[in-house]
Design an enzyme around this catalytic site. Structure first.
Site, PDB file in Angstrom:
ATOM      1  N   ASN A   1      89.828 133.369  76.918  1.00 28.77           N
ATOM      2  CA  ASN A   1      90.998 133.585  77.756  1.00 28.77           C
ATOM      3  C   ASN A   1      91.395 132.254  78.368  1.00 28.77           C
ATOM      4  O   ASN A   1      90.536 131.422  78.676  1.00 28.77           O
ATOM      5  CB  ASN A   1      90.690 134.558  78.894  1.00 28.77           C
ATOM      6  CG  ASN A   1      90.578 135.996  78.435  1.00 28.77           C
ATOM      7  OD1 ASN A   1      91.066 136.366  77.380  1.00 28.77           O
ATOM      8  ND2 ASN A   1      89.939 136.820  79.237  1.00 28.77           N
TER       9      ASN A   1
ATOM     10  N   ARG B   1      89.097 139.543  73.072  1.00 30.16           N
ATOM     11  CA  ARG B   1      88.084 138.573  72.647  1.00 30.16           C
ATOM     12  C   ARG B   1      86.954 139.232  71.865  1.00 30.16           C
ATOM     13  O   ARG B   1      86.546 138.732  70.816  1.00 30.16           O
ATOM     14  CB  ARG B   1      87.532 137.811  73.850  1.00 30.16           C
ATOM     15  CG  ARG B   1      88.562 136.909  74.507  1.00 30.16           C
ATOM     16  CD  ARG B   1      88.040 136.313  75.785  1.00 30.16           C
ATOM     17  NE  ARG B   1      87.711 137.387  76.720  1.00 30.16           N
ATOM     18  CZ  ARG B   1      86.894 137.272  77.763  1.00 30.16           C
ATOM     19  NH1 ARG B   1      86.307 136.125  78.017  1.00 30.16           N
ATOM     20  NH2 ARG B   1      86.672 138.291  78.554  1.00 30.16           N
TER      21      ARG B   1
END
Length: 93
Positions: A36, A18
């Site tokens: 996520n 990320r």
């Protein structure tokens, strides 16, 4: 301007996917977000000029150095005019 949503499967959580995605998107001037998902995948939305968005989709196929990407599902969507790029929290079921 185009928008693509990607779902990335494989060993993609716990490898700075990320944060690296956010940094790469900002560098390319791409707006959107990444998060996520509870099933172990990563979801991201990229909005911007076609070349930059396609570069982010291509990057998602490899991810950061410690990721092992098995599959990337890509969905075309209508742009929403997003600005900036953020890491969103994981949605819990």
């Amino acid at each position: 301007m185009i928008r693509r949503r990607v779902i990335v499967s494989g060993y993609v959580q716990g490898v700075y996917f990320r944060d690296t995605c956010r940094r790469m998107a900002i560098r390319r001037g791409v707006a959107g977000w990444v998060r996520n998902l509870p099933d172990g995948t990563v979801e991201a939305v990229f909005e911007g000029d076609p070349d930059s968005v396609q570069q982010m989709v291509a990057w998602a196929h490899q991810g950061p150095p410690h990721a092992v990407v098995d599959r990337v599902d890509v969905y075309e969507e209508d742009p929403e005019g997003l600005t900036g790029f953020e890491i969103r929290p994981t949605p819990w079921r």
